[in-house]
Write a protein that holds these residues in place. Structure first.
Motif, PDB file in Angstrom:
ATOM      1  N   ALA B  25       1.295  -1.062   0.054  1.00  0.00           N
ATOM      2  CA  ALA B  25      -0.278  -0.079  -0.073  1.00  0.00           C
ATOM      3  C   ALA B  25       0.574   1.289   0.109  1.00  0.00           C
ATOM      4  N   GLY B  26       2.045   1.132  -0.128  1.00  0.00           N
ATOM      5  CA  GLY B  26       3.224   2.100  -0.232  1.00  0.00           C
ATOM      6  C   GLY B  26       3.504   3.046   1.449  1.00  0.00           C
ATOM      7  N   LEU B  27       3.242   2.244   2.276  1.00  0.00           N
ATOM      8  CA  LEU B  27       3.444   2.682   3.301  1.00  0.00           C
ATOM      9  C   LEU B  27       4.629   2.697   3.560  1.00  0.00           C
ATOM     10  N   ASP B  28       5.287   3.329   4.798  1.00  0.00           N
ATOM     11  CA  ASP B  28       6.602   2.793   5.497  1.00  0.00           C
ATOM     12  C   ASP B  28       6.143   2.220   6.566  1.00  0.00           C
ATOM     13  N   LEU B  29       6.395   1.003   6.336  1.00  0.00           N
ATOM     14  CA  LEU B  29       6.662   0.340   7.803  1.00  0.00           C
ATOM     15  C   LEU B  29       8.392  -0.436   7.951  1.00  0.00           C
ATOM     16  N   PRO B  30       8.936   0.423   8.920  1.00  0.00           N
ATOM     17  CA  PRO B  30      10.904  -0.221   8.570  1.00  0.00           C
ATOM     18  C   PRO B  30      10.051  -1.990   9.365  1.00  0.00           C
ATOM     19  N   TYR B  31      11.585  -2.862   8.568  1.00  0.00           N
ATOM     20  CA  TYR B  31      11.810  -4.212   8.506  1.00  0.00           C
ATOM     21  C   TYR B  31      13.124  -4.355   8.726  1.00  0.00           C
ATOM     22  N   PHE B  32      13.805  -5.761   9.239  1.00  0.00           N
ATOM     23  CA  PHE B  32      14.843  -6.122   8.437  1.00  0.00           C
ATOM     24  C   PHE B  32      15.017  -7.306   8.365  1.00  0.00           C
ATOM     25  N   CYS B  33      14.334  -8.128   9.589  1.00  0.00           N
ATOM     26  CA  CYS B  33      14.801 -10.161   9.358  1.00  0.00           C
ATOM     27  C   CYS B  33      13.873 -10.494   8.279  1.00  0.00           C
ATOM     28  N   TRP B  34      12.784  -9.732   7.594  1.00  0.00           N
ATOM     29  CA  TRP B  34      11.777 -10.054   6.488  1.00  0.00           C
ATOM     30  C   TRP B  34      12.708  -9.791   5.515  1.00  0.00           C
ATOM     31  N   HIS B  35      12.933 -10.911   4.305  1.00  0.00           N
ATOM     32  CA  HIS B  35      12.705 -10.706   2.922  1.00  0.00           C
ATOM     33  C   HIS B  35      11.908 -11.249   2.073  1.00  0.00           C
ATOM     34  N   PRO B  36      11.882 -10.724   0.834  1.00  0.00           N
ATOM     35  CA  PRO B  36      10.496 -10.547   0.319  1.00  0.00           C
ATOM     36  C   PRO B  36      10.900 -11.864  -0.508  1.00  0.00           C
ATOM     37  N   ALA B  37      11.904 -13.041  -0.528  1.00  0.00           N
ATOM     38  CA  ALA B  37      11.743 -14.229  -0.912  1.00  0.00           C
ATOM     39  C   ALA B  37      12.757 -15.191  -0.093  1.00  0.00           C
ATOM     40  N   MET B  38      12.723 -14.630   1.321  1.00  0.00           N
ATOM     41  CA  MET B  38      13.133 -15.739   2.419  1.00  0.00           C
ATOM     42  C   MET B  38      12.010 -14.884   3.580  1.00  0.00           C
ATOM     43  N   GLY B  39      10.619 -15.113   3.105  1.00  0.00           N
ATOM     44  CA  GLY B  39       9.639 -14.646   4.586  1.00  0.00           C
ATOM     45  C   GLY B  39       9.654 -13.839   6.064  1.00  0.00           C
ATOM     46  N   SER B  40       8.998 -14.889   7.093  1.00  0.00           N
ATOM     47  CA  SER B  40       9.279 -13.820   8.212  1.00  0.00           C
ATOM     48  C   SER B  40       9.412 -14.815   9.321  1.00  0.00           C
ATOM     49  N   ILE B  41      10.182 -14.859  10.063  1.00  0.00           N
ATOM     50  CA  ILE B  41      10.746 -14.845  11.075  1.00  0.00           C
ATOM     51  C   ILE B  41      10.728 -14.626  12.526  1.00  0.00           C
ATOM     52  N   GLY B  42      10.123 -13.450  12.186  1.00  0.00           N
ATOM     53  CA  GLY B  42       9.674 -12.144  13.519  1.00  0.00           C
ATOM     54  C   GLY B  42      11.342 -12.269  14.275  1.00  0.00           C
ATOM     55  N   SER B  43      12.375 -11.867  14.028  1.00  0.00           N
ATOM     56  CA  SER B  43      13.676 -12.312  15.020  1.00  0.00           C
ATOM     57  C   SER B  43      13.755 -10.278  15.321  1.00  0.00           C
ATOM     58  N   CYS B  44      13.788  -9.289  14.414  1.00  0.00           N
ATOM     59  CA  CYS B  44      13.624  -8.162  14.632  1.00  0.00           C
ATOM     60  C   CYS B  44      13.346  -6.961  15.971  1.00  0.00           C
ATOM     61  N   ARG B  45      11.894  -7.650  15.609  1.00  0.00           N
ATOM     62  CA  ARG B  45      10.725  -6.890  16.060  1.00  0.00           C
ATOM     63  C   ARG B  45      10.141  -5.182  15.691  1.00  0.00           C
ATOM     64  N   GLN B  46      10.972  -5.246  14.567  1.00  0.00           N
ATOM     65  CA  GLN B  46      10.941  -3.678  14.396  1.00  0.00           C
ATOM     66  C   GLN B  46       9.338  -2.911  13.411  1.00  0.00           C
ATOM     67  N   CYS B  47       9.738  -4.698  12.290  1.00  0.00           N
ATOM     68  CA  CYS B  47       8.328  -3.891  11.673  1.00  0.00           C
ATOM     69  C   CYS B  47       6.807  -3.862  12.975  1.00  0.00           C
ATOM     70  N   ALA B  48       7.150  -3.463  13.748  1.00  0.00           N
ATOM     71  CA  ALA B  48       5.598  -3.916  14.725  1.00  0.00           C
ATOM     72  C   ALA B  48       5.164  -2.879  14.763  1.00  0.00           C
ATOM     73  N   LEU B  49       3.320  -3.219  14.934  1.00  0.00           N
ATOM     74  CA  LEU B  49       2.536  -2.128  14.444  1.00  0.00           C
ATOM     75  C   LEU B  49       1.328  -2.917  15.303  1.00  0.00           C
ATOM     76  N   VAL B  50       0.265  -1.741  15.789  1.00  0.00           N
ATOM     77  CA  VAL B  50      -0.665  -2.245  17.113  1.00  0.00           C
ATOM     78  C   VAL B  50      -1.436  -2.635  16.358  1.00  0.00           C
ATOM     79  N   GLN B  51      -1.932  -3.841  17.109  1.00  0.00           N
ATOM     80  CA  GLN B  51      -3.464  -4.318  16.640  1.00  0.00           C
ATOM     81  C   GLN B  51      -4.972  -4.151  17.250  1.00  0.00           C
TER      82      GLN B  51
END
Ligand SMILES: Cc1cc2nc3c(=O)[nH]c(=O)nc-3n(C[C@H](O)[C@H](O)[C@H](O)COP(=O)(O)O)c2cc1C
Ligand code: SF4
Ligand code: FES
Lengths: 174, 925, 429
Positions: B25-51
């Protein structure tokens, strides 16, 4: 441990038949060879005191893993020693209950008596002092393990007695 | 399906995660450990948002975007204070031990960590403790290690081990002491190690050759380009400064290379800066001493005149090249005339490529893109060591093998991007892959079955599987197993190639694919793919494919006496002709004119040599193994008197007043003419926009908006600033003016977007995560497939002949090497270092019989030569076969299929190591 | 109260062998289940009993088991039962007692649990330092194999189970059930993301149940004597009995089996004998190092999961750590944070790098060189690291529990460290 001794133990670049037999026994109840990695490290360490690069490579080869993979495992766990240790390892509990019961003084006493701090080995190569998470004997705090033996209700006299025949190294008393 | 982010309604796709949804959607949500080709592991915790649970929930709770699957109507906030505060805290803690040396760090200016730090607004550190520091390792000539910059995102380990199948890099230790490296210092073994440079979000793994002549990313001038390392045609973005090619980065093409290159592609362009590049035209014997066999440098115009004089009105032959562009080959053919043009393939190569093209033109099977290959659920490899012949494809096959685990995951409702969970679930279960080859291949580690057969037996085996699919029983259990594997699959892939130079293998693969397609229900899709050796083997093959009697190279050599001159285009004939054939060409009176980049023996024996531009200095179209035509553009202007080969040819044609070519002056006109010359090339003009393309009135800039522009680098020569070159041939400008946004996919020189200085800015160019580029949707896609199959199938008549091996003789088979076999990249110092020595590869029993061990020397004798080669011991090999390193200087004269005798080299002594530079290299860190 | 879990444990703490164990009603539950009860029946009894996990989180055991897919909903292959005997939570010393003194009780509990969930392989994942327990368990397992209680066709029931002791190579994180699974697989013990839960994809990707030693020790009794009986054991709302322990400066530190819901005061005063002379109670961690402090005003609370939870703490492992008035609360929290920072697996950022940061702030405070901003930083860190979900597993939020409650109850102590420029408890130190 002197350099000489380290080099000699490093000549153990192949697993002994006893080690192999013990590892095979572990392999019998895991579905993948790498599943026995930690057991194998412990088995070899029990024989050789610690896990040298050569030992690690030998295990990796036997378990058909890369040395890197095994290194990652070996360095994760605190009871796998990747550096030489003394004849006995002192696992000294410094967690909260022992702390409340004065383990810091005991630690200092040991350090003075043996001339070593955490991570160090006595000059006579008999003991290596390592801190360990709570030993699950908090009702008998302060406690420590020397080799396989649990020592409880530690006090300074006990330390003196326990290490009575251990030479005071140069570094002691600081 | 929709979700709400900060009240904004966002359209999302079922199954994706919230991070992907936000980025899409063009939003700037920071991340580190996620990679588009490698998927998620949830280690860096950078992509946090509130649900939030529901519209009434005002507190919500923190979740990780990359680990949270979208559900219809779910509510999130990126901007809630606890989310922004949390993300800032993550960066603050990542910075505890991070060096404060951005200005001197090699990653500075394209650092993902730097970007995220700015994005979350972290500025002042509160931590006053000591920083942890690490020792670095020597990892070989390609990768520099700088562990203190590590933020422990685990991307390197996951890429290197899980994605690329490497085993010699991993995480060690724990807590805030985690270390990523090797067990001991040493050269990284994976032929995909270079991607670490782009995968690592900081500067832990950096491009070592680049560091030797370093520039900031923003100071690099780039152009969209195509790797010329092999027939896969990966898209690359080379960067230049001060007339030197500094480095090569990946250029995303979702159907071809995606995010990754092989190390040949990334590091193999060093030859462009080589001392062995030709700068000036050379005329043999034109010096003062006319009998002298050395060259004298002559001016461009003189060279053209001389050449024109030799050619005009004479009988001339032309030799093309599978590594030259389609345009250059086309021009040469037109210049000399169709019947006087030889492709420049060796005879064997020509036959295999011809087969491959004919198959692709008629097969009922799908000719898959790399992306499609990743969807295969069963793979049969016939005769290729794909990692060494089409490296990027091998990386894709490794991903395809994971389809089994995705199947299992689907049963549990686990999305594919839940990377660790999917791996834990599947453990070592892989989709089946059978490799039938003569010897060791670099995919053996993940194959479900290995079958070692000689090339002729491979074709037989493949025919037997075909027969079995057609209902004929075989006594070979393996035949039945492979037939079962293929027929049980939904998307089976049969992959073969030209590396054994056996048209039989290729044809048998096609037969098998046809039979399989016939055997299956319509819903199932059979894929058939072939590897070809060089960047434009297919383009060249297509150019001569319709010729009834193509002029074979060996025949050309034989009839050399009948002509006055030969014009050779970028082709070292030593790699393709025997010594006696070469002698025919060079010892007669026939004038030989050669165009090439680097010194070689063909040039040395020619009468006139013309220096040509490399791919990075020229424009051209290359056709890859799947028949995708792709355009590369000059990154910088050729230095000295180099010209693109098409320019040499056009100038020649002009001076010669060549009738057909007289009206052509520009590159686009060649494309136009070529596209009209044969129906197969009709779409050539659609491969990429022509030079008139303008984006909002401007050409596409090769330089970044932050380009430092002029410097005093040449002040010792002249204080006058040279003008910027003007580019009339392409839609690109040697300028920082213009927009680099949403242009056609084939015109993206580099990726950058405000706030996203690192290569992660790619997501701003993608229509969606892992999807096509926006420009590929709006304009044409990235490249054009030339072959559209008639799907009529072919009648294959295989005549498999088994060479009879006398006792004590072996069949010599080519072994391709990522580093060393490819002609040009081997001139790159680092690649040469990795290529090491030429070798002969023996099975254990043969080695034993000869009494040699790995690293010792063996004399290989063919009918007319003896070569002493280093021994490599194979773990598996077909009967009576030995391998040799193909393309190495020392083995240039060996040919696939030669029958050879072997003996231990008695004169060989183990070398004494006098000095090594490794210590120096490792101290450098 | 009748002793259940510790009925075979005498003051000398000698191990109970199979004969002695059987003589005191041992393996009756197993015979009963294998001959008269289907796995479904067993599951129902355990669910009805309201047994809650004794490993720290208090998750209802029956419910946990019910998530294991039954044969028809699962690809064919092994299922695993794993006993979590990693006991490394600071201040916890209950499982050691059960394993050293009554290994057969655990084994019977494991056979029954494995039978209920349909597991065919079981492991006891035990911390490597428990050398005595390891040996006694191995001996007991050998006895069981010899007598047909383990192995193929147990007691002619047609049910087969293998059991192995797996001594760990250390690290607190191995107690976290998914990290434990990785450790058992011979990998680095980073916790796994949930979902998928181990019940569906655990050890080697197969359905797996991980239960605490004490939890499993309850099973034979519940099967033997029924859910209703088990419920009557508790004094409050929770069922069963529980091993409660006390460590710190009390007269008689130790571990006792008492009814669930026994008030803290009773445990502290009647069983642990109250504070040592000259010491006052300042606070206590009710269930190990990763629970929140309670203070003297809470002494009359019943040790029930919900009651302790309502007071802002957690029952945890039920082994209390007592803080006396002469020990520094800041230093105590620092000791705990040091432990957790040291034991972080290093996988996720807030824990790996956040805890060392917290440690450094606390070190500054304890050594008297902190400013009042340090307290703000601590509050910031608690918010950052302390919530479940912020980190990949529960280690780091657990680490923050004693810290956040210490700031609540002992705020003045923190303040004094800062204003006085030194630790008021170790003046001049
Ligand atoms: C960091 C951490 C450490 C843990 N250590 C232990 C432990 O040593 N022993 C244990 O039984 N449970 C431990 N647990 C809890 C387990 O994850 C798991 O909840 C427990 O084994 C489940 O058993 P139960 O349901 O029988 O309580 C730990 C949890 C965490 C987060
Ligand atoms: S909170 Fe994160 S770093 Fe800490 S132990 Fe759990 S997973 Fe590892
Ligand atoms: S990108 Fe989501 S946790 Fe790292």
């Amino acid at each position: 441990m002197s350099d000489q001794e380290i080099i000699e133990s490093d000549l153990n670049t192949v697993l002994s038949s006893e080690e192999i037999a013990e590892i095979d026994a572990e392999l019998a109840h895991v579905p993948y060879k790498s599943g026995a990695a930690i057991d194998a490290l412990k088995i070899v360490q029990a024989q050789r005191g610690w896990v040298s690069d050569q030992s690690l490579q030998a295990i990796a080869k036997y378990l058909e893993m890369s040395a890197e993979e095994l290194e990652g495992i070996a360095t994760f766990y605190n009871l796998i020693y990747r550096r030489p240790v003394g004849d006995k390892v002192i696992l000294f509990c410094d967690s909260v209950s022992c702390w409340l019961c004065g383990c810091e003084d005991i630690k200092q006493k040991i350090s003075e008596r043996l001339g070593v701090d955490y991570g160090e080995t006595t000059a006579d190569n008999r003991y290596t002092l390592i801190p360990v998470p709570c030993l699950g004997a908090c009702d008998r705090a302060p406690v420590m393990m020397v080799g396989d033996d649990l020592h409880t209700h530690l006090d300074k006299q006990q330390i003196e007695k326990l290490f009575a025949d251990s030479k005071q190294s140069d570094k002691g008393g600081q | 399906m929709i979700i709400f982010v900060d009240g904004q309604e966002i359209e999302v796709k079922q199954g994706e995660n919230v991070l992907e949804a936000c980025l899409n959607a063009g939003l700037d949500l920071p991340y580190f450990c996620w990679h588009p080709a490698m998927g998620s592991i949830g280690s860096c915790r950078q992509c946090a948002l509130v649900q939030y649970q529901n519209p009434e929930d005002t507190r919500g709770r923190i979740v990780m975007g990359c680990m949270t699957q979208v559900t219809d109507g779910a509510r999130f906030s990126l901007n809630a204070q606890n989310a922004t505060e949390f993300r800032e805290a993550v960066v603050e803690s990542l910075m505890l031990n991070h060096p404060h040396d951005c200005p001197v760090c090699a990653e500075g200016g394209e650092c993902h960590l730097q970007d995220m730090t700015v994005m979350v607004g972290h500025r002042d550190r509160r931590y006053t403790g000591k920083k942890n520091t690490h020792r670095n390792q020597y990892l070989g000539p390609l990768i520099q290690h700088e562990m203190n910059r590590c933020i422990t995102c685990y991307r390197c380990e996951r890429y290197y081990r899980d994605y690329a199948g490497g085993s010699d890099l991993g995480a060690q230790a724990s807590r805030d002491h985690v270390y990523f490296g090797r067990h001991q210092e040493g050269v990284l073994e994976s032929e995909f190690s270079g991607n670490l440079v782009e995968v690592c979000p900081t500067g832990v793994f950096t491009d070592k050759p680049f560091l030797k002549h370093y520039s900031r990313k923003w100071d690099l001038q780039s152009a969209p380009s195509i790797c010329s390392g092999c027939g896969v045609g990966c898209n690359i973005s080379p960067g230049e400064r001060y007339g030197k090619l500094k480095r090569v980065h990946n250029r995303y093409n979702h159907e071809v290379n995606g995010y990754f290159l092989c190390d040949r592609g990334r590091f193999g362009s060093g030859y462009i800066n080589s001392d062995q590049r030709l700068d000036y035209s050379g005329l043999k014997g034109a010096g003062l001493k006319s009998a002298d066999a050395t060259f004298a440098a002559v001016h461009q115009s003189q060279a053209i005149e001389t050449a024109a004089g030799w050619l005009q009105g004479k009988k001339v032959l032309g030799i093309g090249s599978p590594r030259a562009s389609l345009e250059s080959n086309y021009l040469l053919r037109e210049l000399v005339g169709r019947s006087n043009f030889s492709s420049g393939f060796s005879d064997a190569e020509a036959a295999v490529v011809r087969s491959i093209i004919n198959i692709q033109k008629t097969t009922v099977a799908t000719n898959p893109t790399i992306k499609q290959m990743e969807s295969a659920d069963a793979i049969l490899i016939l005769g290729e060591d794909i990692t060494n012949t089409a490296p990027r494809v091998a990386l894709a096959l490794r991903q395809a093998l994971r389809n089994k685990s995705f199947e299992l995951a689907e049963q549990l409702g686990l999305p594919e991007w839940q990377d660790a969970a999917v791996r834990n679930l599947a453990q070592d279960q892989l989709s089946p892959m059978v490799i039938v080859s003569a010897m060791d291949s670099r995919l053996d580690d993940v194959a479900s079955q290995l079958i070692s057969l000689s090339p002729a037996a491979i074709a037989d085996f493949s025919c037997a599987v075909t027969a079995s699919l057609q209902g004929q029983e075989s006594d070979d259990k393996r035949v039945q197993q492979v037939a079962n594997m293929l027929s049980a699959a939904k998307r089976p892939l049969i992959i073969s190639g030209s590396s054994m130079l056996s048209a039989n293998i290729v044809d048998s693969a096609a037969c098998l694919a046809e039979a399989l397609q016939a055997h299956k229900q319509a819903a199932q899709e059979v894929m058939l793919s072939f590897c070809v050796p060089e960047a434009n083997s297919m383009g060249l093959g297509l150019l001569v494919n319709e010729d009834k009697r193509p002029l074979r190279l060996s025949r050309l050599a034989k009839k050399i006496d009948t002509v006055d001159a030969v014009l050779i285009l970028e082709n070292d004939l030593e790699r393709r002709l025997s010594q006696s054939e070469l002698d025919l060409i060079f010892s007669g009176k026939t004038r030989v004119i050669s165009m090439d980049l680097l010194e070689n023996n063909t040039l040395a024996r020619s009468d006139l040599v013309l220096p040509v531009a490399s791919y990075a200095e020229s424009q051209g179209t290359l056709v890859n193994a799947e028949s995708r035509a792709q355009r590369h553009y000059p990154v910088f202007e050729p230095a000295a008197e180099r010209l693109c080969s098409w320019q040499w040819l056009l100038q020649l044609a002009a001076v010669m007043e060549h009738k057909k070519l007289a009206g052509i002056a520009h590159f686009d006109q060649i494309v136009e003419a070529c596209s009209k010359s044969q129906p197969i090339f009709a779409d050539l003009t659609a491969v990429a926009p022509d030079h008139s393309f303008r984006d909002r009135g401007l050409k596409v800039p090769r330089q970044t908006h932050r380009y430092s522009g002029r410097t005093a680098i040449n002040a010792d020569v002249s204080v006058h600033e040279p003008p910027q070159p003007t580019d009339c041939e392409t839609p690109l400008a040697y300028s920082m003016e213009g927009l680099n946004r949403d242009q056609p996919a084939s015109l993206i020189p580099y990726v950058w977007s405000p706030g996203w200085n690192s290569n992660q800015s790619l997501q701003k160019f993608q229509a969606e995560v892992n999807g096509p580029l926006k420009g590929a949707l709006k304009h044409s896609g990235a490249g054009q497939r030339l072959i559209k199959s008639t799907q009529q199938g072919l009648e294959y008549k295989l005549k498999v002949t088994h060479p009879r091996m006398q006792k004590g003789r072996w069949q010599l088979l080519p072994m391709h090497r990522v580093h060393g076999s490819e002609e040009l990249s081997a001139y790159t110092d680092e690649i040469a270092e990795l290529a090491a020595q030429a070798f002969v590869a023996l099975g254990e029993t043969v080695a034993e019989k000869l009494g040699v061990a790995e690293g010792e020397m063996v004399v290989v004798s063919t009918a007319d030569q003896e070569i002493s080669l280093q021994v490599k011991v194979l773990s598996r090999v077909a009967k009576n076969c030995v391998g040799f390193s193909v393309g190495y200087d020392k083995t240039k004269s060996l040919r696939a299929g030669d029958s050879v005798a072997l003996r231990r080299d008695k004169s060989w002594q183990p070398p004494q190591v006098i000095a090594t530079d490794r210590g120096v290299a490792s101290n450098g860190c | 109260m009748e002793k259940v879990l510790t009925r075979n444990i005498g003051p000398d703490q000698m191990p109970t062998d199979m004969t002695a164990y059987k003589a005191n009603g041992g393996y009756v539950g197993l015979r009963k289940a294998l001959s008269h009860m289907s796995p479904k029946d067993c599951l129902k009894v355990i669910s009805d009993s309201n047994l809650r996990g004794r490993g720290g989180a208090g998750f209802p055991t029956g419910m946990k088991w019910s998530f294991v897919p039954t044969e028809d909903k699962c690809t064919p292959g092994h299922k695993y039962l794993v006993c979590n005997a990693d006991e490394m939570e600071p201040g916890t010393f209950k499982d050691r007692l059960l394993m050293e003194c009554d290994p057969h009780q655990l084994i019977e509990g494991m056979i029954l649990s494995a039978y209920t969930i349909g597991a065919d392989i079981s492991y006891i994942f035990i911390r490597g330092e428990y050398v005595v327990a390891i040996q006694r368990l191995r001996d007991a397992i050998a006895e069981c194999y010899a007598k047909g209680y383990l192995g193929d066709n147990i007691l002619d029931s047609g049910y087969s189970l293998n059991m192995y002791v797996h001594p760990s190579a250390g690290r607190y994180i191995c107690g976290e059930e998914t990290a434990l699974i990785n450790a058992l697989e011979g990998k680095r013990a980073n916790p796994r993301a949930k979902p998928p839960f181990p019940q569906v994809s655990g050890l080697w990707g197969r359905p797996t149940i991980v239960n605490n030693v004490e939890t499993l020790c309850n099973i034979p009794h519940i099967i033997d004597r029924g859910a209703d009986w088990f419920k009557t054991l508790g004094r409050g709302e929770d069922s069963g009995s529980k091993l409660f322990g006390v460590s710190g400066k009390v007269k008689n530190p130790g571990c006792w089996e008492l009814p669930m819901g026994t008030p803290i005061r009773e445990i502290l005063e009647d069983h642990a004998g109250g504070m040592r002379d000259g010491y006052q109670l300042k606070g206590l961690l009710p269930g190990g190092g990763s629970t929140d402090f309670l203070v003297p005003e809470h002494l009359d609370l019943a040790m029930d999961y919900n009651v302790i939870g309502a007071a802002g703490s957690r029952m945890g492992t039920g082994t209390m750590i007592v803080l006396d008035d002469r020990s520094c609360p800041v230093a105590m929290v620092l000791n705990l944070i040091r432990f957790f920072a040291q034991e972080s697996c290093g996988f996720c950022t807030p824990c790996r790098d956040g805890l060392p940061w917290t440690r450094q702030v606390l070190e500054d405070i304890e050594s008297g060189c902190a400013e009042s901003e340090h307290l703000e930083t601590l509050a910031y860190q608690i918010k950052y690291i302390g919530a479940i979900g912020n980190t990949h597993c529960a280690l780091a939020p657990g680490a923050m529990e004693p810290l956040q409650s210490a700031l609540k109850y002992f705020y003045d102590d923190f303040k004094q460290h800062i204003s006085g420029g030194q630790c008021p408890y170790h003046k001049g130190a």
